[in-house]
Design a protein around this motif. Structure first.
Motif, PDB file in Angstrom:
ATOM      1  N   SER A  61       0.789  -1.213   0.000  1.00  0.00           N
ATOM      2  CA  SER A  61       0.000   0.000   0.000  1.00  0.00           C
ATOM      3  C   SER A  61       0.828   1.273   0.000  1.00  0.00           C
ATOM      4  CB  SER A  61      -0.932  -0.004   1.217  1.00  0.00           C
ATOM      5  OG  SER A  61      -1.962   0.931   1.082  1.00  0.00           O
ATOM      6  N   VAL A  62       1.965   1.271   0.700  1.00  0.00           N
ATOM      7  CA  VAL A  62       2.759   2.495   0.809  1.00  0.00           C
ATOM      8  C   VAL A  62       3.303   2.956  -0.545  1.00  0.00           C
ATOM      9  CG1 VAL A  62       4.864   3.483   1.794  1.00  0.00           C
ATOM     10  CG2 VAL A  62       3.279   2.220   3.249  1.00  0.00           C
ATOM     11  N   PRO A  63       3.855   2.063  -1.396  1.00  0.00           N
ATOM     12  CA  PRO A  63       4.275   2.545  -2.720  1.00  0.00           C
ATOM     13  C   PRO A  63       3.112   3.126  -3.523  1.00  0.00           C
ATOM     14  CG  PRO A  63       5.294   0.425  -2.258  1.00  0.00           C
ATOM     15  CD  PRO A  63       4.268   0.651  -1.189  1.00  0.00           C
ATOM     16  N   GLY A  64       1.933   2.515  -3.419  1.00  0.00           N
ATOM     17  CA  GLY A  64       0.762   3.059  -4.099  1.00  0.00           C
ATOM     18  C   GLY A  64       0.351   4.405  -3.537  1.00  0.00           C
ATOM     19  N   GLN A  65       0.489   4.562  -2.216  1.00  0.00           N
ATOM     20  CA  GLN A  65       0.215   5.847  -1.570  1.00  0.00           C
ATOM     21  C   GLN A  65       1.138   6.926  -2.129  1.00  0.00           C
ATOM     22  OE1 GLN A  65      -1.938   6.554   1.019  1.00  0.00           O
ATOM     23  NE2 GLN A  65      -1.180   8.526   1.736  1.00  0.00           N
ATOM     24  N   ALA A  66       2.443   6.602  -2.255  1.00  0.00           N
ATOM     25  CA  ALA A  66       3.403   7.568  -2.795  1.00  0.00           C
ATOM     26  C   ALA A  66       3.118   7.862  -4.261  1.00  0.00           C
ATOM     27  CB  ALA A  66       4.823   7.028  -2.625  1.00  0.00           C
ATOM     28  N   TYR A  67       2.746   6.840  -5.020  1.00  0.00           N
ATOM     29  CA  TYR A  67       2.448   7.014  -6.445  1.00  0.00           C
ATOM     30  C   TYR A  67       1.349   8.055  -6.645  1.00  0.00           C
ATOM     31  CZ  TYR A  67       1.345   5.628 -11.287  1.00  0.00           C
ATOM     32  OH  TYR A  67       1.130   5.623 -12.650  1.00  0.00           O
ATOM     33  N   GLU A  68       0.321   7.999  -5.827  1.00  0.00           N
ATOM     34  CA  GLU A  68      -0.829   8.889  -6.000  1.00  0.00           C
ATOM     35  C   GLU A  68      -0.730  10.193  -5.223  1.00  0.00           C
ATOM     36  OE1 GLU A  68      -4.359   6.569  -5.178  1.00  0.00           O
ATOM     37  OE2 GLU A  68      -4.467   6.054  -7.307  1.00  0.00           O
ATOM     38  N   ASP A  69       0.011  10.181  -4.089  1.00  0.00           N
ATOM     39  CA  ASP A  69      -0.036  11.335  -3.183  1.00  0.00           C
ATOM     40  C   ASP A  69       1.338  11.882  -2.836  1.00  0.00           C
ATOM     41  OD1 ASP A  69      -1.622  13.137  -1.644  1.00  0.00           O
ATOM     42  OD2 ASP A  69      -1.050  12.054   0.171  1.00  0.00           O
ATOM     43  N   GLY A  70       2.394  11.263  -3.317  1.00  0.00           N
ATOM     44  CA  GLY A  70       3.732  11.759  -3.040  1.00  0.00           C
ATOM     45  C   GLY A  70       4.316  11.259  -1.734  1.00  0.00           C
ATOM     46  N   MET A  71       5.377  11.916  -1.291  1.00  0.00           N
ATOM     47  CA  MET A  71       6.175  11.462  -0.149  1.00  0.00           C
ATOM     48  C   MET A  71       5.632  11.935   1.204  1.00  0.00           C
ATOM     49  SD  MET A  71       8.793   9.660  -1.213  1.00  0.00           S
ATOM     50  CE  MET A  71       9.910   9.766   0.177  1.00  0.00           C
ATOM     51  N   ARG A  72       4.583  12.709   1.237  1.00  0.00           N
ATOM     52  CA  ARG A  72       4.178  13.363   2.490  1.00  0.00           C
ATOM     53  C   ARG A  72       3.746  12.382   3.573  1.00  0.00           C
ATOM     54  NH1 ARG A  72      -1.334  15.665   2.939  1.00  0.00           N
ATOM     55  NH2 ARG A  72      -2.770  14.356   1.790  1.00  0.00           N
ATOM     56  N   PHE A  73       3.442  11.151   3.216  1.00  0.00           N
ATOM     57  CA  PHE A  73       3.068  10.155   4.223  1.00  0.00           C
ATOM     58  C   PHE A  73       4.199   9.903   5.221  1.00  0.00           C
ATOM     59  CE2 PHE A  73       2.633   5.628   5.535  1.00  0.00           C
ATOM     60  CZ  PHE A  73       1.462   5.745   6.254  1.00  0.00           C
ATOM     61  N   VAL A  74       5.463  10.179   4.837  1.00  0.00           N
ATOM     62  CA  VAL A  74       6.576   9.933   5.747  1.00  0.00           C
ATOM     63  C   VAL A  74       6.453  10.786   7.006  1.00  0.00           C
ATOM     64  CG1 VAL A  74       8.212  11.680   4.882  1.00  0.00           C
ATOM     65  CG2 VAL A  74       9.066   9.503   5.766  1.00  0.00           C
ATOM     66  N   GLN A  75       5.739  11.915   6.933  1.00  0.00           N
ATOM     67  CA  GLN A  75       5.552  12.775   8.101  1.00  0.00           C
ATOM     68  C   GLN A  75       4.764  12.076   9.211  1.00  0.00           C
ATOM     69  OE1 GLN A  75       5.017  17.201   6.453  1.00  0.00           O
ATOM     70  NE2 GLN A  75       3.877  15.712   5.247  1.00  0.00           N
ATOM     71  N   PHE A  76       4.015  11.052   8.845  1.00  0.00           N
ATOM     72  CA  PHE A  76       3.285  10.240   9.818  1.00  0.00           C
ATOM     73  C   PHE A  76       4.216   9.699  10.899  1.00  0.00           C
ATOM     74  CE2 PHE A  76       1.962   5.930  11.036  1.00  0.00           C
ATOM     75  CZ  PHE A  76       0.667   6.142  11.483  1.00  0.00           C
ATOM     76  N   TYR A  77       5.507   9.483  10.566  1.00  0.00           N
ATOM     77  CA  TYR A  77       6.452   8.836  11.480  1.00  0.00           C
ATOM     78  C   TYR A  77       7.359   9.816  12.203  1.00  0.00           C
ATOM     79  CZ  TYR A  77       4.965   4.659   9.016  1.00  0.00           C
ATOM     80  OH  TYR A  77       4.200   3.656   8.483  1.00  0.00           O
ATOM     81  N   PHE A  78       7.149  11.117  12.049  1.00  0.00           N
ATOM     82  CA  PHE A  78       8.062  12.089  12.643  1.00  0.00           C
ATOM     83  C   PHE A  78       8.085  12.029  14.168  1.00  0.00           C
ATOM     84  CE2 PHE A  78       8.485  15.423   8.998  1.00  0.00           C
ATOM     85  CZ  PHE A  78       9.128  14.459   8.241  1.00  0.00           C
ATOM     86  N   GLY A  79       6.995  11.647  14.790  1.00  0.00           N
ATOM     87  CA  GLY A  79       6.965  11.579  16.245  1.00  0.00           C
ATOM     88  C   GLY A  79       7.508  10.285  16.816  1.00  0.00           C
ATOM     89  N   LEU A  80       7.815   9.305  15.956  1.00  0.00           N
ATOM     90  CA  LEU A  80       8.208   7.974  16.437  1.00  0.00           C
ATOM     91  C   LEU A  80       9.525   7.974  17.211  1.00  0.00           C
ATOM     92  CD1 LEU A  80       7.728   4.631  14.636  1.00  0.00           C
ATOM     93  CD2 LEU A  80      10.001   5.185  15.473  1.00  0.00           C
ATOM     94  N   PRO A  81      10.595   8.613  16.733  1.00  0.00           N
ATOM     95  CA  PRO A  81      11.845   8.572  17.515  1.00  0.00           C
ATOM     96  C   PRO A  81      11.675   9.135  18.926  1.00  0.00           C
ATOM     97  CG  PRO A  81      12.274   9.359  15.286  1.00  0.00           C
ATOM     98  CD  PRO A  81      10.778   9.324  15.457  1.00  0.00           C
ATOM     99  N   ILE A  82      10.896  10.206  19.065  1.00  0.00           N
ATOM    100  CA  ILE A  82      10.656  10.775  20.401  1.00  0.00           C
ATOM    101  C   ILE A  82       9.911   9.760  21.264  1.00  0.00           C
ATOM    102  CG2 ILE A  82       9.604  12.686  21.671  1.00  0.00           C
ATOM    103  CD1 ILE A  82       9.737  14.307  19.059  1.00  0.00           C
ATOM    104  N   ALA A  83       8.951   9.076  20.670  1.00  0.00           N
ATOM    105  CA  ALA A  83       8.182   8.069  21.405  1.00  0.00           C
ATOM    106  C   ALA A  83       9.082   6.945  21.898  1.00  0.00           C
ATOM    107  CB  ALA A  83       7.068   7.513  20.526  1.00  0.00           C
ATOM    108  N   MET A  84      10.063   6.527  21.079  1.00  0.00           N
ATOM    109  CA  MET A  84      10.956   5.445  21.494  1.00  0.00           C
ATOM    110  C   MET A  84      11.767   5.824  22.729  1.00  0.00           C
ATOM    111  SD  MET A  84      10.314   2.976  19.373  1.00  0.00           S
ATOM    112  CE  MET A  84       8.649   3.617  19.573  1.00  0.00           C
ATOM    113  N   VAL A  85      12.192   7.079  22.794  1.00  0.00           N
ATOM    114  CA  VAL A  85      12.952   7.542  23.959  1.00  0.00           C
ATOM    115  C   VAL A  85      12.064   7.532  25.208  1.00  0.00           C
ATOM    116  CG1 VAL A  85      14.164   9.501  24.966  1.00  0.00           C
ATOM    117  CG2 VAL A  85      14.510   8.932  22.552  1.00  0.00           C
ATOM    118  N   ILE A  86      10.840   8.037  25.086  1.00  0.00           N
ATOM    119  CA  ILE A  86       9.921   8.085  26.233  1.00  0.00           C
ATOM    120  C   ILE A  86       9.578   6.681  26.720  1.00  0.00           C
ATOM    121  CG2 ILE A  86       7.607   8.769  26.974  1.00  0.00           C
ATOM    122  CD1 ILE A  86       7.811  11.114  24.980  1.00  0.00           C
ATOM    123  N   ILE A  87       9.274   5.776  25.783  1.00  0.00           N
ATOM    124  CA  ILE A  87       8.920   4.404  26.165  1.00  0.00           C
ATOM    125  C   ILE A  87      10.100   3.716  26.839  1.00  0.00           C
ATOM    126  CG2 ILE A  87       8.296   2.128  25.265  1.00  0.00           C
ATOM    127  CD1 ILE A  87       6.717   3.649  23.074  1.00  0.00           C
TER     128      ILE A  87
END
Length: 570
Positions: A61-87
């Motif tokens: 699904s992710v390659p299809g998401q990029a095909y139709e909507d571009g790279m902006r889906f990667v922003q979905f993961y911007f909070g993940l590194p901070i979450a790993m530190v807190i957890i």
């Protein structure tokens, strides 16, 4: 598929499964089966955490998401590194200190039984449905490649995963995920290299990125604040953070992965490893979709990526109309290719005015192509009432099937099936463990023997596998699968995270207050989902904040005498 494809697919899959079962042999107690022997090192933990999240949906699904909507889906993961530190700093030490099998056992030791059961129930509902989507994704592949009917394929795929999970338990899941993750990422790197190799000789890698940018596909970061926009920096760094905290900190399918570590340090390092590598991994998978998009600017893509749907339309009385649309589609693509070449020539010449004019012409050509696709989907709906016309999940697999050489095709199918096995196995193992530990053994059979609990955990794993297969039959009614599974998680994760944050940081808030706050907050989030257009990542923030704020208010209003003493964990 050629014989070489089958050999690569079967050989890779069989090796991973046999290796995992061999490494996990000897689990004779219910605790070993549900949690593993707690002897894993951080690389295995980190790869297992990544593999659990990187389901077949990711690679379909992710390659299809990029095909139709571009790279902006990667922003979905911007909070993940901070979450790993807190957890790593807050969640992991508490789980280790209490020696829990599931995260929800902690809620009883902190609050009461009903709050524990509520947290476990919300997990079971959300993850049980998500497992259905996870099974549906690889079934699409087998159905499209082998020509099997989709529903029987879903059932067969579910049965295989249930058998694999029930046989091996938690340790088998962890052991196989290491090899699966290597196969997944290696396969995607190979796919990217093959696409670049297949581009026209005069289109370098830099020019390919330039073309993608001209079509607005290199939209990696947006700082525009819009509550209705699903993917921007602000939704990713806030909603993505809350979602990651809840998913990795309270979802048993992930908690069960890092609680298999031999020490707190190993678990923490595994989570931080995931925090460092997850965004680059998702960037790569999205970029593969961008490369597919660029490739199809120089070679005509299918009018509909779901070729089975196209064949069905050609067998109806609308066949002539569809053929006319295909001819129009070819003309539009020829015109768009000419505009792309004109744009590249203008870029090479360094003529800013020509570049701007060519870019506008590209936009117009892209809109014309989108209009033809829209007309085709409308015609399909008339020819085949009730047929699903959304086909973004078929984009990448369609490209793989048509353009990858023999052997590599089998490898990419192995990548997607490896992702399916790793994620589904983790989910079913977690569902079985939570049902057994938090409901069956705690409420219904607290005096059951270890052998009885071991058998019960396998039975519940089978049960949830059947539930997932049942829900998978409805997955075709959903939009893009990667969005569907994230929307489903966001509806529930905020509430669960709110409960845990109150437990960790607001020690004066007791069970009755947080339980009531969670029920009200979950109801409010479901109402917002049904009645508003708020981007789904914000549900994580809203649900969590509602639980914390309402819990504080209710605790202040409740007399202390109504609060029972916290029960010890079970």
């Amino acid at each position: 598929m050629t014989l070489l494809d089958w050999l690569v697919l079967v050989g890779t899959t069989a090796f991973i499964v046999v290796w995992g079962l061999w490494k996990s042999r000897g689990a004779k107690t219910s605790e070993d089966y549900l949690r593993g022997a707690r002897e894993l090192k951080w690389p295995t933990i980190g790869l297992g955490v990544m593999a659990t999240q990187a389901s077949a949906i990711t690679f379909l699904s992710v390659p299809g998401q990029a095909y139709e909507d571009g790279m902006r889906f990667v922003q979905f993961y911007f909070g993940l590194p901070i979450a790993m530190v807190i957890i790593s700093a807050v969640f992991v030490p508490i789980y280790y200190r209490l020696n829990v099998i599931t995260a929800y056992q902690y809620l009883e030791s902190r609050f009461d039984l009903k709050t524990r059961l509520l947290g476990a129930f919300l997990f079971l509902v959300q993850r049980g449905l998500a497992a259905g989507i996870t099974i549906y994704a690889p079934a699409i592949i087998l159905s499209a490649i082998l020509g099997w009917p989709l529903e029987p394929t879903v059932v067969a795929m579910g049965a295989l995963v249930i058998l694999y999970t029930v046989t091996g338990g938690s340790n088998a899941v962890s052991q196989t995920q290491k090899q699966q993750m290597v196969v997944m990422m290696g396969g995607m790197v190979v796919a990217a290299l093959v696409i670049i190799w297949r581009l026209p000789e005069h289109v370098s890698f830099v020019k390919a990125v330039d073309v993608a940018g001209a079509f607005g596909r290199m939209n990696v970061v947006s700082f525009d604040f819009d509550m209705q926009d699903r993917y921007n920096f602000w939704s990713g760094i806030t909603g993505g953070l809350f979602l990651s905290l809840s998913y990795f900190g309270t979802d048993q399918s992930q908690v069960g992965r890092y609680l298999t570590g031999r020490s707190i340090s190993e678990s923490r390092l595994g989570l931080l490893f995931n925090g460092v590598l997850k965004i680059p991994m998702q960037f790569l998978i999205l970029f593969v979709g961008i490369l597919v998009f660029v490739f199809y600017q120089f070679s005509t893509p299918p009018l509909l990526f779901n070729q089975t749907l196209s064949e069905r339309v050609r067998a109806t009385e609308h066949a002539a109309e569809y053929s006319a649309l295909e001819s129009r589609w070819e003309e539009v693509q020829t015109h768009k290719r000419a505009e792309v070449e004109r744009y590249l020539a203008a870029r090479d010449a360094g003529d800013a005015a020509s570049v701007s004019a060519a870019k506008e012409a590209l936009g117009a050509a892209a809109k014309e192509a989108s209009a033809v696709r829209k007309d085709a989907k409308a015609m399909v709906s008339r020819a085949l009432p009730g047929a699903e016309t959304k086909d973004s999940d078929y984009i990448f697999i369609g490209f793989v099937k048509r353009w990858l050489p023999s052997g590599l095709f089998g490898l990419l199918i192995a990548v997607i099936l490896s992702a399916a096995m790793s994620s589904i196995a983790s989910e079913l193992n977690a569902l079985g463990a939570t049902t057994t530990v938090d409901f069956y053994r705690r409420v219904f059979r607290p005096d059951a023997s270890d052998r009885h609990v071991l058998v019960a955990s396998k039975v519940f794993t089978v049960f949830w596998g059947l539930v997932a297969v049942g829900f998978a039959t409805f997955a075709s009614l959903l939009d893009n699968l990667i969005q569907a599974v994230n929307i489903l998680g966001s509806i529930f994760y905020g509430t669960v995270l709110g409960i845990f944050l109150v437990a960790f940081f607001l020690k004066h808030v007791k069970g009755h207050a947080v339980f009531t706050a969670a029920v009200v907050s979950q109801s409010a989030v479901i109402a917002l989902f049904m009645l508003s257009d708020i981007g789904f990542l914000w549900y994580n923030v809203i649900g969590c904040v509602f639980v914390v704020a309402l819990g504080l208010v209710l605790q202040a209003l409740m007399p202390r005498s109504v609060e029972p003493a916290a029960a010890p964990g079970a």
